[in-house]
Motif scaffolding. Structure first.
Motif, PDB file in Angstrom:
ATOM      1  N   VAL A   9       0.850  -1.188   0.000  1.00  0.00           N
ATOM      2  CA  VAL A   9       0.000   0.000   0.000  1.00  0.00           C
ATOM      3  C   VAL A   9       0.888   1.241   0.000  1.00  0.00           C
ATOM      4  O   VAL A   9       1.668   1.443   0.947  1.00  0.00           O
ATOM      5  N   LEU A  10       0.790   2.051  -1.045  1.00  0.00           N
ATOM      6  CA  LEU A  10       1.514   3.319  -1.057  1.00  0.00           C
ATOM      7  C   LEU A  10       0.839   4.267  -0.078  1.00  0.00           C
ATOM      8  O   LEU A  10      -0.377   4.470  -0.130  1.00  0.00           O
ATOM      9  N   SER A  11       1.639   4.868   0.796  1.00  0.00           N
ATOM     10  CA  SER A  11       1.048   5.713   1.825  1.00  0.00           C
ATOM     11  C   SER A  11       2.006   6.833   2.223  1.00  0.00           C
ATOM     12  O   SER A  11       3.055   7.028   1.608  1.00  0.00           O
ATOM     13  N   CYS A  12       1.601   7.531   3.251  1.00  0.00           N
ATOM     14  CA  CYS A  12       2.381   8.584   3.886  1.00  0.00           C
ATOM     15  C   CYS A  12       2.486   8.216   5.360  1.00  0.00           C
ATOM     16  O   CYS A  12       1.587   7.540   5.893  1.00  0.00           O
ATOM     17  N   ALA A  13       3.550   8.594   6.008  1.00  0.00           N
ATOM     18  CA  ALA A  13       3.671   8.335   7.441  1.00  0.00           C
ATOM     19  C   ALA A  13       2.408   8.810   8.163  1.00  0.00           C
ATOM     20  O   ALA A  13       1.946   9.927   7.956  1.00  0.00           O
ATOM     21  N   GLY A  14       1.820   7.927   8.980  1.00  0.00           N
ATOM     22  CA  GLY A  14       0.624   8.289   9.733  1.00  0.00           C
ATOM     23  C   GLY A  14      -0.674   8.148   8.976  1.00  0.00           C
ATOM     24  O   GLY A  14      -1.732   8.559   9.463  1.00  0.00           O
ATOM     25  N   PHE A  15      -0.622   7.526   7.782  1.00  0.00           N
ATOM     26  CA  PHE A  15      -1.803   7.391   6.924  1.00  0.00           C
ATOM     27  C   PHE A  15      -1.928   5.921   6.530  1.00  0.00           C
ATOM     28  O   PHE A  15      -0.908   5.241   6.341  1.00  0.00           O
ATOM     29  N   ILE A  16      -3.155   5.415   6.385  1.00  0.00           N
ATOM     30  CA  ILE A  16      -3.307   3.979   6.116  1.00  0.00           C
ATOM     31  C   ILE A  16      -3.266   3.630   4.637  1.00  0.00           C
ATOM     32  O   ILE A  16      -3.238   2.456   4.291  1.00  0.00           O
ATOM     33  N   GLY A  17      -3.254   4.624   3.736  1.00  0.00           N
ATOM     34  CA  GLY A  17      -2.975   4.277   2.359  1.00  0.00           C
ATOM     35  C   GLY A  17      -3.749   5.025   1.300  1.00  0.00           C
ATOM     36  O   GLY A  17      -4.933   5.297   1.445  1.00  0.00           O
ATOM     37  N   PHE A  18      -3.034   5.341   0.213  1.00  0.00           N
ATOM     38  CA  PHE A  18      -3.651   5.969  -0.963  1.00  0.00           C
ATOM     39  C   PHE A  18      -4.150   4.921  -1.950  1.00  0.00           C
ATOM     40  O   PHE A  18      -5.316   4.910  -2.319  1.00  0.00           O
ATOM     41  N   VAL A  19      -3.238   4.076  -2.422  1.00  0.00           N
ATOM     42  CA  VAL A  19      -3.542   3.077  -3.450  1.00  0.00           C
ATOM     43  C   VAL A  19      -2.739   1.823  -3.139  1.00  0.00           C
ATOM     44  O   VAL A  19      -1.787   1.868  -2.348  1.00  0.00           O
ATOM     45  N   GLY A  20      -3.102   0.698  -3.774  1.00  0.00           N
ATOM     46  CA  GLY A  20      -2.340  -0.504  -3.471  1.00  0.00           C
ATOM     47  C   GLY A  20      -2.772  -1.710  -4.268  1.00  0.00           C
ATOM     48  O   GLY A  20      -3.600  -1.632  -5.189  1.00  0.00           O
ATOM     49  N   MET A  21      -2.194  -2.844  -3.876  1.00  0.00           N
ATOM     50  CA  MET A  21      -2.436  -4.113  -4.565  1.00  0.00           C
ATOM     51  C   MET A  21      -2.254  -5.245  -3.557  1.00  0.00           C
ATOM     52  O   MET A  21      -1.463  -5.130  -2.615  1.00  0.00           O
ATOM     53  N   ASN A  22      -3.026  -6.321  -3.729  1.00  0.00           N
ATOM     54  CA  ASN A  22      -2.836  -7.484  -2.871  1.00  0.00           C
ATOM     55  C   ASN A  22      -2.386  -8.697  -3.687  1.00  0.00           C
ATOM     56  O   ASN A  22      -2.264  -8.626  -4.918  1.00  0.00           O
ATOM     57  N   ASN A  23      -2.142  -9.794  -3.004  1.00  0.00           N
ATOM     58  CA  ASN A  23      -1.644 -10.995  -3.675  1.00  0.00           C
ATOM     59  C   ASN A  23      -2.764 -11.906  -4.167  1.00  0.00           C
ATOM     60  O   ASN A  23      -2.527 -13.049  -4.544  1.00  0.00           O
TER      61      ASN A  23
END
Length: 403
Positions: A189-203
């Motif tokens: 999950v692409l994120s910023c410190a203190g944030f749970i995530g902008f975008v992402g991918m799973n397996n």
């Protein structure tokens, strides 16, 4: 000599601490996004995030509050308190993604930040909606260009995006590597410190990229954007992810491009409506920027803007200009939609005023925080850049366990 030995010992202890916390910190010259490995249940993952990035979280939260002060000319704590008091996102989070509420509780405990601040920091799009409700259309948050390409005989499916966000977040990029459990797929999950995530991918063959649609209706009791995204990534199949995006009540207007196995899907979501959008007839290619095209659940004060954009009359907006660039570069008959072409498109600056790729400028309001390319298929991978892709190379990461 004693001073040199002290510095070496301090560096050694810091490196030991980084290893213990499963954090990979980049050398500044390489500009790689650091990876934070999160294990265990949701609360434990949040706790690890908070502890591993306690210093950066305190820094970026401070810069966030200063940006609120400059934007509103008010005390940021008072603004945050009013924002949370005039909404009820917690109920939707507990209904649809209760594990993510536990994750932010853990993050608050690990970082030492107030839970109210941690919650509010997750609500980036919802905060823009709050300002828009107060100011009726004065909030200009055009950002993010996203692409999805279905699988062919030549390549697997992939989804990609330039994640454009507020300038104060620069330097706090992080890639969360969530380890698989019985309940949760492995995720990047692409994120910023203190944030749970902008975008992402799973397996499990699910990848998600997004675009804000600030012209669409929002509501104060729906599921916030980042919780929708992470909720999608918690699903163990493309079918489950597609059902989730259509079933959930959305707090904020947002476009979701979802990679599901060999296919890609595009949905414009608002508080009252979710509509699939296909820019090309064969549905093998989808792309989007920041204006709605088929969802007409529009805020009353945005109706004139919405109609003007759809009619094509008047000067081209930021979002329209970037959309045209994506269309021109990708939707040409016979063109091979390779990952290289998508990356080239995400690096593009065809229009000097409204480019797809926005390099960091400390005096600007926003920039390309990271560019991502999520490749599905037999050997799925996640590629991310530290900042804009014209100034940083894509770094590739692979999954440990494949469905």
């Amino acid at each position: 000599m004693k001073k040199s030995m002290y510095l070496l010992l301090t560096l050694f202890l810091l490196l030991q601490q980084a290893v213990a916390l499963d954090v990979s910190f980049p050398a500044s010259v390489d500009k790689k996004v650091p990876v934070v490995v999160l294990k265990g249940n949701a609360y434990e993952r949040g706790l690890q995030h908070g502890r591993a990035l306690k210093g950066p979280i305190a820094e970026v939260y401070g810069k966030w509050k200063e940006s609120i002060r400059k934007e509103t000319q008010k005390d940021p704590d008072a603004v945050i308190a009013d924002f949370l008091a005039t909404s009820d996102y917690k109920k939707a989070i507990l209904t649809w993604t209760p594990d993510l509420w536990q994750e932010i509780e853990g993050m608050a405990a690990g970082s030492g930040q107030k839970l109210e601040d941690v919650l509010a920091f997750q609500l980036i799009d919802e905060y823009w909606g709050y300002l828009d409700r107060l100011e009726h259309g004065s909030v200009d948050k055009d950002h993010c260009s996203a692409v999805g390409v279905a699988a062919t005989n030549d390549h697997p499916a992939y989804v990609a995006q330039n994640v454009d966000i507020d300038t104060f977040m620069h330097g706090y990029q992080v890639l969360l590597h969530i380890q698989e459990t019985a309940d949760t797929p492995e995720q990047y999950v692409l994120s910023c410190a203190g944030f749970i995530g902008f975008v992402g991918m799973n397996n499990k063959g699910v990848g998600v990229v997004i675009n804000a649609l600030t012209d669409l209706n929002n509501c104060v009791d729906g599921l916030p954007v980042t919780f929708v995204t992470r909720g999608l990534l918690n699903k163990k199949s493309g079918a489950a992810a597609l059902a989730f995006v259509k079933q959930v009540k959305h707090a904020t207007g947002q476009n979701y491009i979802i990679g599901a196995g060999n296919e890609v899907f595009n949905y414009e979501a608002s508080a009252n409506l979710v509509v699939q959008f296909n820019p090309v007839a064969d549905q093998k290619l989808v792309y989007h920027t920041n204006h709605s095209l088929v969802n007409h659940d529009v805020k009353p004060w945005m109706e004139a803007y919405h109609e003007r954009v759809l009619s094509g009359k008047g000067p081209m907006t930021n979002s329209q200009t970037r959309y045209a660039a994506l269309e021109r570069r990708l939707a040409t008959t016979g063109i091979r939609l390779s990952p290289e072409l998508v990356k080239e498109t995400l690096r593009s600056k065809d229009d000097a005023r409204f480019p797809v790729c926005v390099a960091y400028n400390k005096d600007a309001l926003g920039f390309t925080f990271s560019s991502v390319l999520f490749t599905l298929g037999a050997r799925p991978s996640v590629q991310v850049t530290y900042g804009s892709p014209d100034q940083s190379e894509y770094q590739e990461h692979f999954f440990q366990a494949i469905k």
